[in-house]
Design an enzyme around this catalytic site. Sequence first.
Site, PDB file in Angstrom:
ATOM      1  N   LYS A  12       0.775  -1.226   0.110  1.00  0.00           N
ATOM      2  CA  LYS A  12       0.249   0.264  -0.026  1.00  0.00           C
ATOM      3  C   LYS A  12       1.128   1.332  -0.276  1.00  0.00           C
ATOM      4  CE  LYS A  12      -2.393  -0.983   3.901  1.00  0.00           C
ATOM      5  NZ  LYS A  12      -1.430  -2.484   4.151  1.00  0.00           N
TER       6      LYS A  12
ATOM      7  N   ARG B 288      10.722  -1.157  11.293  1.00  0.00           N
ATOM      8  CA  ARG B 288       9.417  -1.255  12.367  1.00  0.00           C
ATOM      9  C   ARG B 288       9.348  -1.658  13.231  1.00  0.00           C
ATOM     10  NH1 ARG B 288       4.584   0.188   7.801  1.00  0.00           N
ATOM     11  NH2 ARG B 288       2.917  -1.293   8.919  1.00  0.00           N
TER      12      ARG B 288
HETATM   13  P1  AP5 Z   1       4.568  -1.554   1.728  1.00  0.00           P
HETATM   14  O1  AP5 Z   1       4.168  -0.582   1.134  1.00  0.00           O
HETATM   15  O2  AP5 Z   1       5.671  -0.793   3.633  1.00  0.00           O
HETATM   16  O3  AP5 Z   1       3.412  -2.610   2.598  1.00  0.00           O
HETATM   17  P2  AP5 Z   1       1.748  -1.677   3.682  1.00  0.00           P
HETATM   18  O4  AP5 Z   1       1.041  -2.603   2.471  1.00  0.00           O
HETATM   19  O5  AP5 Z   1       2.608  -0.011   3.471  1.00  0.00           O
HETATM   20  O6  AP5 Z   1       2.145  -2.664   4.522  1.00  0.00           O
HETATM   21  P3  AP5 Z   1       1.828  -1.863   6.741  1.00  0.00           P
HETATM   22  O7  AP5 Z   1       2.991  -3.381   7.162  1.00  0.00           O
HETATM   23  O8  AP5 Z   1       2.547  -0.304   5.921  1.00  0.00           O
HETATM   24  O9  AP5 Z   1       0.470  -1.983   5.857  1.00  0.00           O
HETATM   25  P4  AP5 Z   1      -0.243  -2.104   7.450  1.00  0.00           P
HETATM   26  O10 AP5 Z   1      -1.681  -2.234   7.292  1.00  0.00           O
HETATM   27  O11 AP5 Z   1      -0.014  -3.325   8.394  1.00  0.00           O
HETATM   28  O12 AP5 Z   1       0.568  -0.798   8.131  1.00  0.00           O
HETATM   29  P5  AP5 Z   1       0.404   0.600   8.708  1.00  0.00           P
HETATM   30  O13 AP5 Z   1       0.998   0.667   9.546  1.00  0.00           O
HETATM   31  O14 AP5 Z   1      -1.145   0.438   7.505  1.00  0.00           O
HETATM   32  O15 AP5 Z   1       5.661  -2.686   1.073  1.00  0.00           O
HETATM   33  C1  AP5 Z   1       5.823  -4.073   2.208  1.00  0.00           C
HETATM   34  C2  AP5 Z   1       7.613  -4.486   1.918  1.00  0.00           C
HETATM   35  O16 AP5 Z   1       7.658  -5.054   0.782  1.00  0.00           O
HETATM   36  C3  AP5 Z   1       8.524  -3.464   1.815  1.00  0.00           C
HETATM   37  O17 AP5 Z   1       9.726  -3.529   1.753  1.00  0.00           O
HETATM   38  C4  AP5 Z   1       8.533  -2.773   0.093  1.00  0.00           C
HETATM   39  O18 AP5 Z   1      10.246  -2.617  -0.700  1.00  0.00           O
HETATM   40  C5  AP5 Z   1       8.123  -3.904  -0.001  1.00  0.00           C
HETATM   41  N1  AP5 Z   1       7.984  -4.123  -1.345  1.00  0.00           N
HETATM   42  C6  AP5 Z   1       6.547  -3.937  -1.934  1.00  0.00           C
HETATM   43  N2  AP5 Z   1       5.932  -3.978  -2.795  1.00  0.00           N
HETATM   44  C7  AP5 Z   1       5.991  -4.968  -3.675  1.00  0.00           C
HETATM   45  C8  AP5 Z   1       6.488  -5.891  -4.984  1.00  0.00           C
HETATM   46  N3  AP5 Z   1       5.448  -5.697  -5.558  1.00  0.00           N
HETATM   47  N4  AP5 Z   1       7.527  -6.944  -4.938  1.00  0.00           N
HETATM   48  C9  AP5 Z   1       8.483  -7.085  -4.184  1.00  0.00           C
HETATM   49  N5  AP5 Z   1       7.874  -6.255  -2.560  1.00  0.00           N
HETATM   50  C10 AP5 Z   1       7.535  -5.028  -2.729  1.00  0.00           C
HETATM   51  O19 AP5 Z   1      -0.653   0.313  10.410  1.00  0.00           O
HETATM   52  C11 AP5 Z   1       0.380   0.206  11.247  1.00  0.00           C
HETATM   53  C12 AP5 Z   1      -0.521  -0.747  11.976  1.00  0.00           C
HETATM   54  O20 AP5 Z   1      -1.502   0.819  12.924  1.00  0.00           O
HETATM   55  C13 AP5 Z   1      -1.580  -0.919  12.703  1.00  0.00           C
HETATM   56  O21 AP5 Z   1      -1.549  -2.745  12.357  1.00  0.00           O
HETATM   57  C14 AP5 Z   1      -2.678  -0.650  13.666  1.00  0.00           C
HETATM   58  O22 AP5 Z   1      -2.392  -0.894  15.212  1.00  0.00           O
HETATM   59  C15 AP5 Z   1      -2.656   1.030  13.033  1.00  0.00           C
HETATM   60  N6  AP5 Z   1      -3.443   1.658  12.213  1.00  0.00           N
HETATM   61  C16 AP5 Z   1      -3.339   1.870  11.034  1.00  0.00           C
HETATM   62  N7  AP5 Z   1      -4.836   1.964  10.808  1.00  0.00           N
HETATM   63  C17 AP5 Z   1      -5.531   1.890  11.482  1.00  0.00           C
HETATM   64  C18 AP5 Z   1      -6.997   1.864  11.400  1.00  0.00           C
HETATM   65  N8  AP5 Z   1      -7.445   2.578  10.223  1.00  0.00           N
HETATM   66  N9  AP5 Z   1      -7.632   0.975  12.310  1.00  0.00           N
HETATM   67  C19 AP5 Z   1      -6.767   1.128  13.289  1.00  0.00           C
HETATM   68  N10 AP5 Z   1      -6.127   0.866  13.791  1.00  0.00           N
HETATM   69  C20 AP5 Z   1      -4.941   1.454  12.170  1.00  0.00           C
HETATM   70 MG    MG Z   2       2.078   1.055   4.620  1.00  0.00          MG
END
Ligand code: AP5
Ligand code: MG
Length: 215
Positions: A13, A160
């Site tokens: 994402k 992270r």
């Molecule tokens: P990356 O692009 O960073 O992936 P991402 O989908 O953004 O993953 P996140 O871990 O950020 O998602 P998440 O939903 O767990 O975390 P968030 O911060 O939203 O890519 C990942 C890796 O893969 C990178 O190294 C990249 O280089 C690589 N990559 C990408 N695409 C690739 C490809 N095509 N091929 C190969 N490699 C690739 O949320 C974190 C926490 O915050 C949650 O757990 C929760 O506690 C809280 N939170 C956030 N939003 C809410 C909400 N709405 N409600 C409640 N709690 C919330």
């Molecule tokens: Mg993310």
Amino acid sequence: MNILIMGGPGAGKGTMSAKIVEEFKINHISTGDIFRSEIGKQTELGLMAKSYMDKGYLVPDEVTNAMVKSYLEKLDNTKGFLLDGYPRTLDQAKAFSEMSKGTSLEIEKVLVLEIDFKELAGRVTGRRLCKGCGEIYHVVSHPSKEEGKCDKCGSELYQRKDDTEESLKVRLEEYENSTKPVLDFYEEKGMVARINAAQPIDQVWNDTKKALEDK
Ligand code: AP5
Ligand code: MG
């Protein structure tokens, strides 16, 4: 255009969001990034969110909804926005739908990055982020030129706190139980475009761009 991007933890994402906001010049609103910034500033909200995030649990809906609302109230939304990671529960989707109904904040397109869960452990454990500009790297699929240093701004890279196998397990359960119903909610409205996120980054970007240009 107002876009929502969804997908499991590590689906890509953030990686696609950076490309979308650059291409379409819209605002990027990542609830995960906002929480991490609050944690960095050690605010009350940040300290509370941290106790959930480090273990992989979702932050409670009331807190998240209120935070997004106050963020959007301050936003200059002339060109639109990209919501990354919100709404991710049915209650959040309903609250946002209620809040945005009949306003310029209504979601118009939902992108879903689809990938098998077994691919995600490698993505999150290999992820590195820039302390300065937030650029996202991966030790195998997208390494920085110099180890531990950002290509764009030269700052140090870090991992992270929630990028562990243990926390990923909880995040995947949260996605399955709480976030999948959000997909059905938008599917019924006919707004969803599904993208194969198991391809190389450039190919995922081609498909994403096509889906956004397809009205
Ligand atoms: P990356 O692009 O960073 O992936 P991402 O989908 O953004 O993953 P996140 O871990 O950020 O998602 P998440 O939903 O767990 O975390 P968030 O911060 O939203 O890519 C990942 C890796 O893969 C990178 O190294 C990249 O280089 C690589 N990559 C990408 N695409 C690739 C490809 N095509 N091929 C190969 N490699 C690739 O949320 C974190 C926490 O915050 C949650 O757990 C929760 O506690 C809280 N939170 C956030 N939003 C809410 C909400 N709405 N409600 C409640 N709690 C919330
Ligand atoms: Mg993310």
